[in-house]
Design a protein around this motif. Sequence first.
Motif, PDB file in Angstrom:
ATOM      1  N   ASN A  74       1.353   4.193  11.332  1.00 30.07           N
ATOM      2  CA  ASN A  74       2.549   3.897  12.119  1.00 30.07           C
ATOM      3  C   ASN A  74       2.205   3.153  13.403  1.00 30.07           C
ATOM      4  OD1 ASN A  74       3.977   5.315  10.180  1.00 30.07           O
ATOM      5  ND2 ASN A  74       4.054   7.213  11.359  1.00 30.07           N
ATOM      6  N   TYR A  75       1.216   3.655  14.114  1.00 27.33           N
ATOM      7  CA  TYR A  75       0.826   3.062  15.397  1.00 27.33           C
ATOM      8  C   TYR A  75       0.348   1.619  15.231  1.00 27.33           C
ATOM      9  CZ  TYR A  75      -2.150   2.276  19.535  1.00 27.33           C
ATOM     10  OH  TYR A  75      -2.755   1.757  20.655  1.00 27.33           O
ATOM     11  N   LYS A  76      -0.404   1.367  14.169  1.00 27.53           N
ATOM     12  CA  LYS A  76      -0.978   0.034  13.947  1.00 27.53           C
ATOM     13  C   LYS A  76      -0.043  -0.887  13.163  1.00 27.53           C
ATOM     14  CE  LYS A  76      -4.917  -1.003  14.472  1.00 27.53           C
ATOM     15  NZ  LYS A  76      -5.752  -1.674  15.496  1.00 27.53           N
ATOM     16  N   ASN A  77       1.179  -0.414  12.881  1.00 32.84           N
ATOM     17  CA  ASN A  77       2.175  -1.241  12.185  1.00 32.84           C
ATOM     18  C   ASN A  77       1.665  -1.764  10.846  1.00 32.84           C
ATOM     19  OD1 ASN A  77       4.031  -1.005  14.370  1.00 32.84           O
ATOM     20  ND2 ASN A  77       2.966  -2.648  15.454  1.00 32.84           N
ATOM     21  N   VAL A  78       1.002  -0.892  10.091  1.00 35.23           N
ATOM     22  CA  VAL A  78       0.499  -1.280   8.773  1.00 35.23           C
ATOM     23  C   VAL A  78       1.625  -1.111   7.754  1.00 35.23           C
ATOM     24  CG1 VAL A  78      -1.190  -0.809   6.962  1.00 35.23           C
ATOM     25  CG2 VAL A  78      -1.831  -0.516   9.371  1.00 35.23           C
ATOM     26  N   PRO A  79       2.030  -2.173   7.062  1.00 34.22           N
ATOM     27  CA  PRO A  79       3.079  -2.032   6.040  1.00 34.22           C
ATOM     28  C   PRO A  79       2.609  -1.092   4.928  1.00 34.22           C
ATOM     29  CG  PRO A  79       2.691  -4.346   6.579  1.00 34.22           C
ATOM     30  CD  PRO A  79       1.574  -3.567   7.199  1.00 34.22           C
ATOM     31  N   MET A  90       0.836  -1.200   0.000  1.00 32.63           N
ATOM     32  CA  MET A  90       0.000   0.000   0.000  1.00 32.63           C
ATOM     33  C   MET A  90       0.868   1.247   0.000  1.00 32.63           C
ATOM     34  SD  MET A  90      -3.208  -0.638   2.547  1.00 32.63           S
ATOM     35  CE  MET A  90      -2.149  -1.006   3.935  1.00 32.63           C
ATOM     36  N   LYS A  91       0.288   2.327  -0.528  1.00 34.52           N
ATOM     37  CA  LYS A  91       0.961   3.610  -0.521  1.00 34.52           C
ATOM     38  C   LYS A  91       0.059   4.639   0.162  1.00 34.52           C
ATOM     39  CE  LYS A  91       3.638   2.897  -4.776  1.00 34.52           C
ATOM     40  NZ  LYS A  91       3.921   3.414  -6.140  1.00 34.52           N
ATOM     41  N   LEU A  92       0.663   5.459   0.997  1.00 29.70           N
ATOM     42  CA  LEU A  92      -0.063   6.537   1.654  1.00 29.70           C
ATOM     43  C   LEU A  92       0.480   7.855   1.117  1.00 29.70           C
ATOM     44  CD1 LEU A  92      -2.183   7.382   3.713  1.00 29.70           C
ATOM     45  CD2 LEU A  92      -0.424   7.262   5.487  1.00 29.70           C
ATOM     46  N   TYR A  93      -0.287   8.497   0.247  1.00 25.78           N
ATOM     47  CA  TYR A  93       0.093   9.778  -0.341  1.00 25.78           C
ATOM     48  C   TYR A  93      -0.302  10.890   0.621  1.00 25.78           C
ATOM     49  CZ  TYR A  93       0.639   7.269  -4.769  1.00 25.78           C
ATOM     50  OH  TYR A  93       1.051   6.391  -5.763  1.00 25.78           O
ATOM     51  N   GLN A  94       0.621  11.826   0.835  1.00 26.44           N
ATOM     52  CA  GLN A  94       0.356  12.827   1.862  1.00 26.44           C
ATOM     53  C   GLN A  94       1.255  14.046   1.687  1.00 26.44           C
ATOM     54  OE1 GLN A  94       2.000  11.541   5.845  1.00 26.44           O
ATOM     55  NE2 GLN A  94       2.367   9.647   4.713  1.00 26.44           N
TER      56      GLN A  94
END
Length: 213
Positions: free
Chosen positions: A20-25, A1-5
């Motif tokens: 980050n908190y939930k350790n999602v790759p 997955m990609k998180l655009y921000q």
Amino acid sequence: MKLYQYHHCPYCIRADMVANYKNVPHEKVYLLNDDEQSCFDLIGAKVCPILQFDDGTAMKESLDIVAKLDALGDKAKVISALEDGDKFEQLFVKIKPSMRILTYPRTILIGLPEFETQSARDYFEGKKEKMIDMSFEQATMQSAQHIGIVNAVLAQLPELPINADLGMDDILLFPTLRNLSMVKGLNFKPQTLDYMQHIAKLTNSELYLAQAL
């Protein structure tokens, strides 16, 4: 997955905190602020954050992304329900114009990835000057006045809970406090500062205290 921000975006940091908190790759992608095309290609609008899945589909809206990341992430990492978020929102909504006047001019000066080019800085400046109805130069000259207004509200903040788990209150409140940390002269109470540093560590996020102007 990609998180655009965008690094500075309070809606984007909501999603980033939870990822980050939930350790999602995931891969973090910081778009240049004037890169409209990437957003339109993904979701048909110039908004961030955007969560893109491995199959190429994408979703927008920060709280929808927060809910999705919460569902996908580490089940042992709990996010507690909203308790006082509305109360904090009512405090800060009264001073939103002052917060914008203080943070917008500083945002392009503290070395954030979305402003690596002059065109990206010019794009942001042009749009935000219209929002605050003055030039960034004028806004900077008014800093003392607006620092006083914001400090009056910071003084009213109750003691903020420092918990082992992240809460929806933190997801809504921390982005505002994080962005205010770029403003030199704001007086965060010691307990508020402890809270900010705790949430930053819990979510692998950054404060702007070192870059404050």
